[in-house]
Design an enzyme around this catalytic site. Structure first.
Site, PDB file in Angstrom:
ATOM      1  N   THR A  90       0.864  -1.188   0.000  1.00 25.36           N
ATOM      2  CA  THR A  90       0.000   0.000   0.000  1.00 25.36           C
ATOM      3  C   THR A  90       0.897   1.234   0.000  1.00 25.36           C
ATOM      4  O   THR A  90       1.641   1.465   0.947  1.00 25.36           O
ATOM      5  CB  THR A  90      -0.911  -0.004   1.243  1.00 25.36           C
ATOM      6  OG1 THR A  90      -1.690  -1.190   1.182  1.00 25.36           O
ATOM      7  CG2 THR A  90      -1.826   1.202   1.268  1.00 25.36           C
ATOM      8  N   PHE A 148      -6.692  -6.430  -0.997  1.00 23.74           N
ATOM      9  CA  PHE A 148      -7.791  -6.088  -0.096  1.00 23.74           C
ATOM     10  C   PHE A 148      -7.990  -7.183   0.940  1.00 23.74           C
ATOM     11  O   PHE A 148      -9.066  -7.332   1.500  1.00 23.74           O
ATOM     12  CB  PHE A 148      -9.083  -5.877  -0.899  1.00 23.74           C
ATOM     13  CG  PHE A 148      -8.957  -4.746  -1.879  1.00 23.74           C
ATOM     14  CD1 PHE A 148      -9.120  -3.432  -1.448  1.00 23.74           C
ATOM     15  CD2 PHE A 148      -8.640  -4.977  -3.194  1.00 23.74           C
ATOM     16  CE1 PHE A 148      -8.978  -2.376  -2.336  1.00 23.74           C
ATOM     17  CE2 PHE A 148      -8.486  -3.921  -4.097  1.00 23.74           C
ATOM     18  CZ  PHE A 148      -8.662  -2.623  -3.660  1.00 23.74           C
ATOM     19  N   ARG A 155      -7.942  -9.453   4.244  1.00 23.94           N
ATOM     20  CA  ARG A 155      -8.018  -9.214   5.684  1.00 23.94           C
ATOM     21  C   ARG A 155      -7.141 -10.217   6.395  1.00 23.94           C
ATOM     22  O   ARG A 155      -7.119 -11.390   6.016  1.00 23.94           O
ATOM     23  CB  ARG A 155      -9.463  -9.407   6.189  1.00 23.94           C
ATOM     24  CG  ARG A 155     -10.446  -8.398   5.670  1.00 23.94           C
ATOM     25  CD  ARG A 155     -11.848  -8.909   5.845  1.00 23.94           C
ATOM     26  NE  ARG A 155     -12.066 -10.126   5.059  1.00 23.94           N
ATOM     27  CZ  ARG A 155     -13.113 -10.942   5.195  1.00 23.94           C
ATOM     28  NH1 ARG A 155     -14.050 -10.691   6.095  1.00 23.94           N
ATOM     29  NH2 ARG A 155     -13.246 -12.020   4.441  1.00 23.94           N
ATOM     30  N   LYS A 195      -7.355   1.733  -3.035  1.00 24.60           N
ATOM     31  CA  LYS A 195      -6.995   1.038  -1.804  1.00 24.60           C
ATOM     32  C   LYS A 195      -7.244   1.946  -0.580  1.00 24.60           C
ATOM     33  O   LYS A 195      -7.880   1.553   0.389  1.00 24.60           O
ATOM     34  CB  LYS A 195      -5.519   0.628  -1.895  1.00 24.60           C
ATOM     35  CG  LYS A 195      -4.892   0.205  -0.614  1.00 24.60           C
ATOM     36  CD  LYS A 195      -5.334  -1.177  -0.197  1.00 24.60           C
ATOM     37  CE  LYS A 195      -4.786  -1.504   1.171  1.00 24.60           C
ATOM     38  NZ  LYS A 195      -4.804  -2.894   1.499  1.00 24.60           N
ATOM     39  N   LEU A 201     -20.478  -2.889  11.094  1.00 23.38           N
ATOM     40  CA  LEU A 201     -21.287  -2.030  11.967  1.00 23.38           C
ATOM     41  C   LEU A 201     -21.263  -2.580  13.387  1.00 23.38           C
ATOM     42  O   LEU A 201     -22.214  -2.413  14.139  1.00 23.38           O
ATOM     43  CB  LEU A 201     -22.732  -1.961  11.457  1.00 23.38           C
ATOM     44  CG  LEU A 201     -22.985  -1.091  10.226  1.00 23.38           C
ATOM     45  CD1 LEU A 201     -24.450  -1.138   9.824  1.00 23.38           C
ATOM     46  CD2 LEU A 201     -22.566   0.369  10.474  1.00 23.38           C
ATOM     47  N   ALA A 251     -20.198  -2.170  16.925  1.00 28.32           N
ATOM     48  CA  ALA A 251     -19.642  -1.139  17.821  1.00 28.32           C
ATOM     49  C   ALA A 251     -18.724  -1.804  18.837  1.00 28.32           C
ATOM     50  O   ALA A 251     -18.873  -2.980  19.141  1.00 28.32           O
ATOM     51  CB  ALA A 251     -20.781  -0.428  18.526  1.00 28.32           C
ATOM     52  N   CYS A 287      -3.629  -1.804   8.853  1.00 26.93           N
ATOM     53  CA  CYS A 287      -4.131  -1.066   7.683  1.00 26.93           C
ATOM     54  C   CYS A 287      -4.904   0.209   8.012  1.00 26.93           C
ATOM     55  O   CYS A 287      -4.505   1.296   7.577  1.00 26.93           O
ATOM     56  CB  CYS A 287      -4.997  -1.975   6.832  1.00 26.93           C
ATOM     57  SG  CYS A 287      -4.016  -3.129   5.885  1.00 26.93           S
ATOM     58  N   LYS A 325      -2.909   3.114   9.659  1.00 25.87           N
ATOM     59  CA  LYS A 325      -1.831   3.577   8.785  1.00 25.87           C
ATOM     60  C   LYS A 325      -2.404   4.242   7.529  1.00 25.87           C
ATOM     61  O   LYS A 325      -1.931   5.287   7.098  1.00 25.87           O
ATOM     62  CB  LYS A 325      -0.992   2.359   8.404  1.00 25.87           C
ATOM     63  CG  LYS A 325       0.298   2.636   7.712  1.00 25.87           C
ATOM     64  CD  LYS A 325       1.203   1.423   7.829  1.00 25.87           C
ATOM     65  CE  LYS A 325       0.842   0.342   6.846  1.00 25.87           C
ATOM     66  NZ  LYS A 325       1.352   0.407   5.511  1.00 25.87           N
TER      67      LYS A 325
HETATM   68  C1  UDX Z   1      -8.509  -4.426   6.661  1.00 28.17           C
HETATM   69  C2  UDX Z   1      -9.441  -4.483   5.452  1.00 28.17           C
HETATM   70  O1  UDX Z   1     -10.652  -5.157   5.819  1.00 28.17           O
HETATM   71  C3  UDX Z   1      -8.766  -5.172   4.278  1.00 28.17           C
HETATM   72  O2  UDX Z   1      -9.605  -5.122   3.142  1.00 28.17           O
HETATM   73  C4  UDX Z   1      -7.447  -4.445   3.986  1.00 28.17           C
HETATM   74  O3  UDX Z   1      -6.745  -5.072   2.945  1.00 28.17           O
HETATM   75  C5  UDX Z   1      -6.580  -4.404   5.227  1.00 28.17           C
HETATM   76  O4  UDX Z   1      -7.304  -3.811   6.306  1.00 28.17           O
HETATM   77  P1  UDX Z   1      -7.726  -6.095   8.589  1.00 28.17           P
HETATM   78  O5  UDX Z   1      -6.911  -4.956   9.107  1.00 28.17           O
HETATM   79  O6  UDX Z   1      -7.106  -7.433   8.489  1.00 28.17           O
HETATM   80  O7  UDX Z   1      -8.273  -5.759   7.119  1.00 28.17           O
HETATM   81  O8  UDX Z   1      -8.978  -6.254   9.555  1.00 28.17           O
HETATM   82  P2  UDX Z   1     -10.568  -6.042   9.508  1.00 28.17           P
HETATM   83  O9  UDX Z   1     -11.213  -7.365   9.611  1.00 28.17           O
HETATM   84  O10 UDX Z   1     -10.979  -5.179   8.406  1.00 28.17           O
HETATM   85  O11 UDX Z   1     -10.791  -5.290  10.905  1.00 28.17           O
HETATM   86  C6  UDX Z   1     -10.115  -4.069  11.197  1.00 28.17           C
HETATM   87  C7  UDX Z   1     -10.411  -3.594  12.595  1.00 28.17           C
HETATM   88  O12 UDX Z   1     -11.752  -3.120  12.685  1.00 28.17           O
HETATM   89  C8  UDX Z   1     -10.262  -4.648  13.693  1.00 28.17           C
HETATM   90  O13 UDX Z   1      -9.609  -4.056  14.791  1.00 28.17           O
HETATM   91  C9  UDX Z   1     -11.680  -5.031  14.028  1.00 28.17           C
HETATM   92  O14 UDX Z   1     -11.821  -5.484  15.353  1.00 28.17           O
HETATM   93  C10 UDX Z   1     -12.406  -3.697  13.804  1.00 28.17           C
HETATM   94  N1  UDX Z   1     -13.830  -3.839  13.464  1.00 28.17           N
HETATM   95  C11 UDX Z   1     -14.211  -4.469  12.315  1.00 28.17           C
HETATM   96  C12 UDX Z   1     -14.793  -3.268  14.300  1.00 28.17           C
HETATM   97  O15 UDX Z   1     -14.458  -2.678  15.335  1.00 28.17           O
HETATM   98  N2  UDX Z   1     -16.101  -3.352  13.933  1.00 28.17           N
HETATM   99  C13 UDX Z   1     -16.514  -3.961  12.801  1.00 28.17           C
HETATM  100  O16 UDX Z   1     -17.727  -3.983  12.543  1.00 28.17           O
HETATM  101  C14 UDX Z   1     -15.534  -4.550  11.961  1.00 28.17           C
END
Ligand code: UDX
Length: 452
Positions: free
Chosen positions: A121, A155, A157, A225, A271, A273, A281, A284
């Site tokens: 990224t 993208f 996770r 991205k 969604l 909370a 990601c 940053k």
């Molecule tokens: C994210 C993106 O989803 C992915 O597409 C990108 O390539 C990299 O960043 P990731 O960081 O692995 O992926 O985690 P993700 O599952 O997206 O969750 C990110 C954070 O949000 C976590 O700390 C999670 O606990 C939090 N989260 C997620 C919430 O607090 N509420 C939600 O509803 C969803």
């Protein structure tokens, strides 16, 4: 196809393993000797679903090395997937990307044709910069090679990086030349057409359609991205902001999110909370976007606010603990969950880590638990006086309150009666809303969720 991947971190390793599984011949380059020796033994340096089994299935097509081979091992495609850590001003540092491009250019041979793909990224415009670095390095060696650049953001996770790679919603490719798009189309054809046999451990999701290829210019690909990740971060911060008001007026954010999310224009996902977002990601990428915007003197108040709300969530759970216990100093608090989300051992920018620092700073004694992230958390919290326990019940023993910081299934299914029995006072602050408040109350707990 022959593929060289530079950087065997989360992105490089999972992409390399997936491409080798799909039938490509992959050489992954990484400078970390400890990581390389694990990988050569077929062991994954990260806690990630399916990596080791796919590595063993693709072992004959996947090799690991510490330097880029001459002629890139005749690769038609070289993927750059090295880290882009944030600089002090929030901007993503592309030092490693440039270094990789330079080393790669030093190994290109006269007349060789290679598509160099930036997967890390990177700030807007990096593709152009990488092209320049390669051009200059080739000119210095007086070597003529046909190098085409493409931007191909990922993208995936963490924790489901392999299923996300094999079954993506879309593949975004940014390039100025049709040839580069065609090369990437060929590389990803088994995914685009889903012609591969799904590995047993990672079955094709039911009802999964074919992914779309979004072919665009490099700058738009780079922006896609950032725009995607920032949107998701904003979505979570938005529901967290609503959660705070739900608490004031007596609404339940889980019910609200359900009602709101059923509108297909909004959607139900992201969604939840709680303690907010962390990881490598969202923090940053939102800060990198703000840094780029400020270079242009352009304000991005929505993204700025999303970051502020996210920071506030971490403080709000500490406020809940302190308003329930009155005094934090001298209290024993169990923190369940250290990873930034469930099913990973990654603690980068984890809300749990931040909260633990605040609690220790306020004089509390912390009992910490996580099913897999303790070693990483120990490194992160080195020098801080706290205890790590190997099971949630041991962590709860003798504590004045218990905070759930990560949404691990292990905590959803805890025997609450047993937890209540071993605690000094049965208080739960559920930072991820994973415990049923009624069950907690009937086990004798004072229960505080987020937005309830
Ligand atoms: C994210 C993106 O989803 C992915 O597409 C990108 O390539 C990299 O960043 P990731 O960081 O692995 O992926 O985690 P993700 O599952 O997206 O969750 C990110 C954070 O949000 C976590 O700390 C999670 O606990 C939090 N989260 C997620 C919430 O607090 N509420 C939600 O509803 C969803």
């Amino acid at each position: 196809m022959k593929v060289t991947i530079i950087g065997a971190g989360y992105v490089g390793l999972t992409t390399g393993v997936a491409l080798a599984y799909l039938g490509h011949e992959v050489i992954a380059v990484d400078k970390d000797p400890a990581k390389l020796s694990l990988l050569r033994e077929g062991k994954s340096p990260i806690h990630e679903l399916g990596v080791e089994s796919l590595m063993s299935l693709a072992v004959s097509r996947l090799s690991f090395t510490d330097s880029i081979p001459d002629g890139l091992g005749q690769a038609e495609v070289a993927l750059i997937a090295v880290g882009t850590p944030p600089k002090l001003n929030g901007e993503a540092d592309i030092g490693y990307v440039e270094q990789a491009a330079k080393e790669l250019a030093e190994k290109l041979q006269e007349g060789q044709t290679c598509t160099v793909v930036v997967k890390s990224t990177v700030p807007i415009g990096t593709n152009r910069r990488v092209a320049l670095v390669i051009e200059r390095a080739l000119a210095a060696r007086k070597v003529k090679a046909n190098v085409y650049l493409a931007s191909n953001p990922e993208f995936l996770r963490e924790s489901v990086a392999l299923p996300d790679t094999l079954y993506p919603d879309r593949i975004v490719v940014g390039a100025d030349r049709a040839e580069s798009i065609a090369v990437l189309e060929r590389l990803y054809r088994p995914i685009l057409e889903q012609t591969f046999a799904p590995p047993k451990i990672l079955p094709r999701p039911e009802g999964y359609g074919l992914p779309r290829l979004v072919a665009t210019d490099p700058t738009s690909a780079e922006m896609t991205k950032y725009a995607g990740n920032a949107f998701l971060a904003i979505k979570i911060s938005y529901i967290n902001e609503i959660a705070g008001l739900c608490e004031k007026v007596g609404a339940n954010v889980t019910e609200v999110a359900r009602g709101v999310g059923l509108d297909p224009r909004i959607g139900r996902r992201f969604l939840e909370a709680g303690l907010g977002w962390g990881g490598s990601c969202f923090p940053k990428d939102t800060s990198a976007l703000l840094a780029v915007a400020s270079e242009y003197g352009y304000g991005m108040p929505i993204i700025k606010a999303a970051r502020e709300v996210n920071q506030r969530q971490r403080q709000l759970v500490v406020d809940k603990l302190s308003s329930t216990l009155k005094v934090l100093r001298g209290r024993v608090i169990s923190v369940l969950g250290l990873a930034f989300k469930a099913n990973t051992d990654d603690v980068r920018e984890s809300p749990a880590i931040d909260v633990i620092r605040t609690l220790v700073d306020r004089g509390a004694h912390v009992h910490a638990h996580d099913p897999v992230a303790i070693p990483n958390a120990q490194r992160e919290l080195d020098g801080l006086d706290l205890e790590f326990l190997d099971c949630p019940y041991a962590a709860a023993e003798g504590s004045d309150a218990l905070l759930i910081a990560t949404e691990w299934d292990e905590y959803r299914t805890m025997d609450l009666q047993r937890v209540a029995r071993v605690m000094k006072q049965p208080i739960i602050v559920d930072g991820r809303n994973i415990i049923d408040p009624e069950s907690a109350r009937s086990a004798g707990f004072t229960y505080l969720g987020v937005g309830k």
